[in-house]
Design a protein around this motif. Structure first.
Motif, PDB file in Angstrom:
ATOM      1  N   VAL A 103       0.837  -1.208   0.000  1.00 48.51           N
ATOM      2  CA  VAL A 103       0.000   0.000   0.000  1.00 48.51           C
ATOM      3  C   VAL A 103       0.867   1.252   0.000  1.00 48.51           C
ATOM      4  N   ARG A 104       1.930   1.247   0.777  1.00 46.59           N
ATOM      5  CA  ARG A 104       2.806   2.424   0.838  1.00 46.59           C
ATOM      6  C   ARG A 104       3.538   2.662  -0.479  1.00 46.59           C
ATOM      7  N   ILE A 105       3.864   1.593  -1.184  1.00 47.10           N
ATOM      8  CA  ILE A 105       4.511   1.762  -2.495  1.00 47.10           C
ATOM      9  C   ILE A 105       3.493   2.249  -3.527  1.00 47.10           C
ATOM     10  N   ILE A 106       2.250   1.746  -3.437  1.00 46.44           N
ATOM     11  CA  ILE A 106       1.200   2.214  -4.354  1.00 46.44           C
ATOM     12  C   ILE A 106       0.970   3.710  -4.186  1.00 46.44           C
ATOM     13  N   LYS A 107       1.154   4.230  -2.964  1.00 51.57           N
ATOM     14  CA  LYS A 107       1.009   5.669  -2.738  1.00 51.57           C
ATOM     15  C   LYS A 107       1.969   6.491  -3.594  1.00 51.57           C
ATOM     16  N   THR A 108       3.103   5.899  -3.944  1.00 51.17           N
ATOM     17  CA  THR A 108       4.071   6.622  -4.783  1.00 51.17           C
ATOM     18  C   THR A 108       3.649   6.638  -6.253  1.00 51.17           C
ATOM     19  N   LYS A 109       2.621   5.864  -6.597  1.00 49.30           N
ATOM     20  CA  LYS A 109       2.188   5.763  -7.991  1.00 49.30           C
ATOM     21  C   LYS A 109       0.943   6.593  -8.286  1.00 49.30           C
ATOM     22  N   VAL A 110       0.331   7.166  -7.247  1.00 50.95           N
ATOM     23  CA  VAL A 110      -0.876   7.970  -7.445  1.00 50.95           C
ATOM     24  C   VAL A 110      -0.627   9.383  -6.933  1.00 50.95           C
ATOM     25  N   ASP A 111      -1.458  10.305  -7.388  1.00 52.54           N
ATOM     26  CA  ASP A 111      -1.244  11.706  -7.055  1.00 52.54           C
ATOM     27  C   ASP A 111      -2.113  12.209  -5.908  1.00 52.54           C
ATOM     28  N   LYS A 112      -2.950  11.321  -5.339  1.00 53.12           N
ATOM     29  CA  LYS A 112      -3.844  11.726  -4.251  1.00 53.12           C
ATOM     30  C   LYS A 112      -3.683  10.779  -3.067  1.00 53.12           C
ATOM     31  N   GLU A 113      -4.203  11.220  -1.939  1.00 55.18           N
ATOM     32  CA  GLU A 113      -4.166  10.390  -0.736  1.00 55.18           C
ATOM     33  C   GLU A 113      -5.127   9.207  -0.884  1.00 55.18           C
ATOM     34  N   ILE A 114      -4.646   8.000  -0.609  1.00 52.58           N
ATOM     35  CA  ILE A 114      -5.482   6.804  -0.730  1.00 52.58           C
ATOM     36  C   ILE A 114      -6.473   6.750   0.432  1.00 52.58           C
ATOM     37  N   ASP A 115      -7.754   6.580   0.109  1.00 46.25           N
ATOM     38  CA  ASP A 115      -8.818   6.539   1.109  1.00 46.25           C
ATOM     39  C   ASP A 115      -9.550   5.200   1.005  1.00 46.25           C
ATOM     40  N   PHE A 116      -9.569   4.429   2.104  1.00 47.74           N
ATOM     41  CA  PHE A 116     -10.176   3.100   2.109  1.00 47.74           C
ATOM     42  C   PHE A 116     -11.608   3.095   2.657  1.00 47.74           C
ATOM     43  N   SER A 117     -12.157   4.248   2.947  1.00 43.61           N
ATOM     44  CA  SER A 117     -13.464   4.280   3.611  1.00 43.61           C
ATOM     45  C   SER A 117     -14.596   3.737   2.742  1.00 43.61           C
ATOM     46  N   HIS A 118     -14.390   3.630   1.417  1.00 44.49           N
ATOM     47  CA  HIS A 118     -15.411   3.093   0.521  1.00 44.49           C
ATOM     48  C   HIS A 118     -15.030   1.718  -0.025  1.00 44.49           C
ATOM     49  N   ALA A 119     -14.017   1.083   0.566  1.00 46.92           N
ATOM     50  CA  ALA A 119     -13.588  -0.255   0.124  1.00 46.92           C
ATOM     51  C   ALA A 119     -14.527  -1.298   0.720  1.00 46.92           C
ATOM     52  N   LYS A 120     -15.527  -1.698  -0.049  1.00 49.76           N
ATOM     53  CA  LYS A 120     -16.568  -2.588   0.470  1.00 49.76           C
ATOM     54  C   LYS A 120     -16.367  -4.045   0.070  1.00 49.76           C
ATOM     55  N   VAL A 121     -15.437  -4.322  -0.856  1.00 52.71           N
ATOM     56  CA  VAL A 121     -15.212  -5.699  -1.310  1.00 52.71           C
ATOM     57  C   VAL A 121     -13.728  -6.028  -1.223  1.00 52.71           C
ATOM     58  N   ILE A 122     -13.409  -7.143  -0.551  1.00 51.68           N
ATOM     59  CA  ILE A 122     -12.034  -7.635  -0.446  1.00 51.68           C
ATOM     60  C   ILE A 122     -12.000  -9.031  -1.056  1.00 51.68           C
ATOM     61  N   VAL A 123     -11.112  -9.242  -2.018  1.00 57.24           N
ATOM     62  CA  VAL A 123     -11.046 -10.514  -2.739  1.00 57.24           C
ATOM     63  C   VAL A 123      -9.667 -11.132  -2.547  1.00 57.24           C
ATOM     64  N   PHE A 124      -9.637 -12.394  -2.122  1.00 57.15           N
ATOM     65  CA  PHE A 124      -8.400 -13.160  -1.992  1.00 57.15           C
ATOM     66  C   PHE A 124      -8.391 -14.243  -3.058  1.00 57.15           C
ATOM     67  N   SER A 125      -7.267 -14.430  -3.719  1.00 60.00           N
ATOM     68  CA  SER A 125      -7.197 -15.495  -4.715  1.00 60.00           C
ATOM     69  C   SER A 125      -7.219 -16.848  -4.022  1.00 60.00           C
ATOM     70  N   GLU A 126      -7.624 -17.865  -4.762  1.00 62.68           N
ATOM     71  CA  GLU A 126      -7.696 -19.216  -4.202  1.00 62.68           C
ATOM     72  C   GLU A 126      -6.315 -19.707  -3.782  1.00 62.68           C
ATOM     73  N   GLU A 127      -5.294 -19.294  -4.528  1.00 60.77           N
ATOM     74  CA  GLU A 127      -3.925 -19.695  -4.194  1.00 60.77           C
ATOM     75  C   GLU A 127      -3.480 -19.110  -2.860  1.00 60.77           C
ATOM     76  N   VAL A 128      -3.908 -17.889  -2.572  1.00 59.59           N
ATOM     77  CA  VAL A 128      -3.547 -17.245  -1.302  1.00 59.59           C
ATOM     78  C   VAL A 128      -4.206 -17.946  -0.124  1.00 59.59           C
TER      79      VAL A 128
END
Length: 366
Positions: A82-107
């Protein structure tokens, strides 16, 4: 004199406010809202996780549909990604609307990954009512699907899992807080729906069952429906019943299940499961007169009892307990020795299923 002292105190408080920093607050136009999160295993396995965040990109006007952007990063921890992804976007990352979390079957099949679920519950900006799921073939593939009916990013998943759109007995939505509870509570095991990514749609009609660390068993479509019935999560469905050369489909309007655990010394321990169903005939390969409805009720009872018993034995052999039989046993036996006794009982306990079916209407006029 007292008024002068009070005035000085108020002045000091006001002056101290000038030194307070407001950098923790970001305006909405300076925030990038995450709507769904995907966790995969990288193909080259150089890192432990491949974390993908799906961002909502608002349209330029009210009439234009919103777009989305997916940013992925490999890392040995979700926090690092997540901290590295912050270097790839121009705005502050906000998780307050993250309503779906998906894990792969391998994980989820890997042992030793139970700790990753706690990252989501520890973050105060991720809602505990977010839905957790298993993605096929990968979590990233699920995030990339954009149904033609979807105008808001990930809204198709929100409607399906929240049952605000399509209502079906094959979907077993699970909240993040419930997943965490099942991970730490003895006597009940985690469960997650499986989302299969197609070209431009999702398919959600299977479920994965866990022990306390990893995926142990995957249930097929009909078994998933029965799990919903056992958990009293669904009442409307369709049950296929065959009697001789006639096949009928029962449209259930009400389904109620209950169970009781018997561990008396006089008899072998067993669990009595009661299933009650009522509904109408929705389809039949041949005409079914009202006078013969009782015959089809008995045929349905026999078939339903057999299928439920088969499913319960399957869960028992896999040593998983998504229904919470062990939790019910613990609620009536309070010593640590009793829990150890249940761990010995469950692999050998007998299931007895008693079904009652009432066909209220044949669906025809005699």
């Amino acid at each position: 004199m007292s008024i002068l002292i009070k005035s000085k105190k108020i002045l000091i408080i006001l002056l101290s406010c000038l030194f307070l920093s407001a950098c923790g607050f970001k305006d909405i136009e300076k925030r990038f809202f995450v709507v769904s999160i995907g966790i995969d295993v990288p193909k080259d396995h150089s890192k432990k996780y491949l974390v993908s965040l799906k961002f909502a990109v608002p349209g330029p006007s009210k009439d234009s549909p919103n777009e989305s952007q997916i940013v992925s990063q490999k890392a040995n921890s979700i926090s690092e990604a997540v901290r590295i992804i912050k270097t790839k976007v121009d705005k502050e990352i906000d998780f307050s609307h993250a309503k779906v979390i998906v894990f792969s079957e391998e994980v989820v099949k890997q042992k030793g990954n139970a700790g990753m679920y706690y990252w989501f519950t520890r973050r105060r900006d991720i809602q505990k009512i977010s839905w957790v799921n298993i993605g096929r073939p990968t979590a990233l593939a699920v995030l990339k699907v954009k149904p033609k009916s979807e105008y808001i990013p990930s809204n198709a998943l929100f409607l399906a899992l929240g049952k605000e759109g399509s209502e079906t007995p094959y979907v077993n939505p699970v909240f993040l807080f419930d997943m965490k509870y099942r991970l730490i509570e003895r006597g009940i095991d985690p469960i997650m729906p499986i989302i299969v990514a197609k070209k431009d749609l999702f398919e959600i009609n299977m479920v994965g069952l866990f022990n306390k660390s990893n995926l142990k068993l995957t249930l097929a479509q009909e078994e998933t429906k029965m799990i919903n019935f056992l958990r009293n999560r669904e009442e409307k469905s369709a049950i296929n019943v065959t009697k001789g050369n006639t096949m009928v489909v029962l449209n259930t309007q009400k389904v109620k299940t209950s169970y009781k655990i018997f561990t008396t010394k006089e008899k072998h321990p067993y669990i009595k499961v009661n299933v009650s169903m009522s509904g109408t005939l929705e389809e039949a390969s041949k005409r079914v007169p009202i006078s013969r409805l009782s015959e089809y009720e008995r045929a349905a009872e026999d078939e339903i009892s057999k299928n439920f018993e088969k499913l319960l034995i399957k869960l028992q052999k896999a040593d998983v307990d998504p229904i919470g039989f062990g939790l019910r046993y613990r609620s009536r036996h309070f010593n640590e020795d009793d829990w150890q006794e249940w761990k010995k009982l469950y692999p050998n306990i007998v299931f007895k299923v008693d079904s009652k079916v009432q066909i209220q209407d044949p669906g025809l006029i005699d």
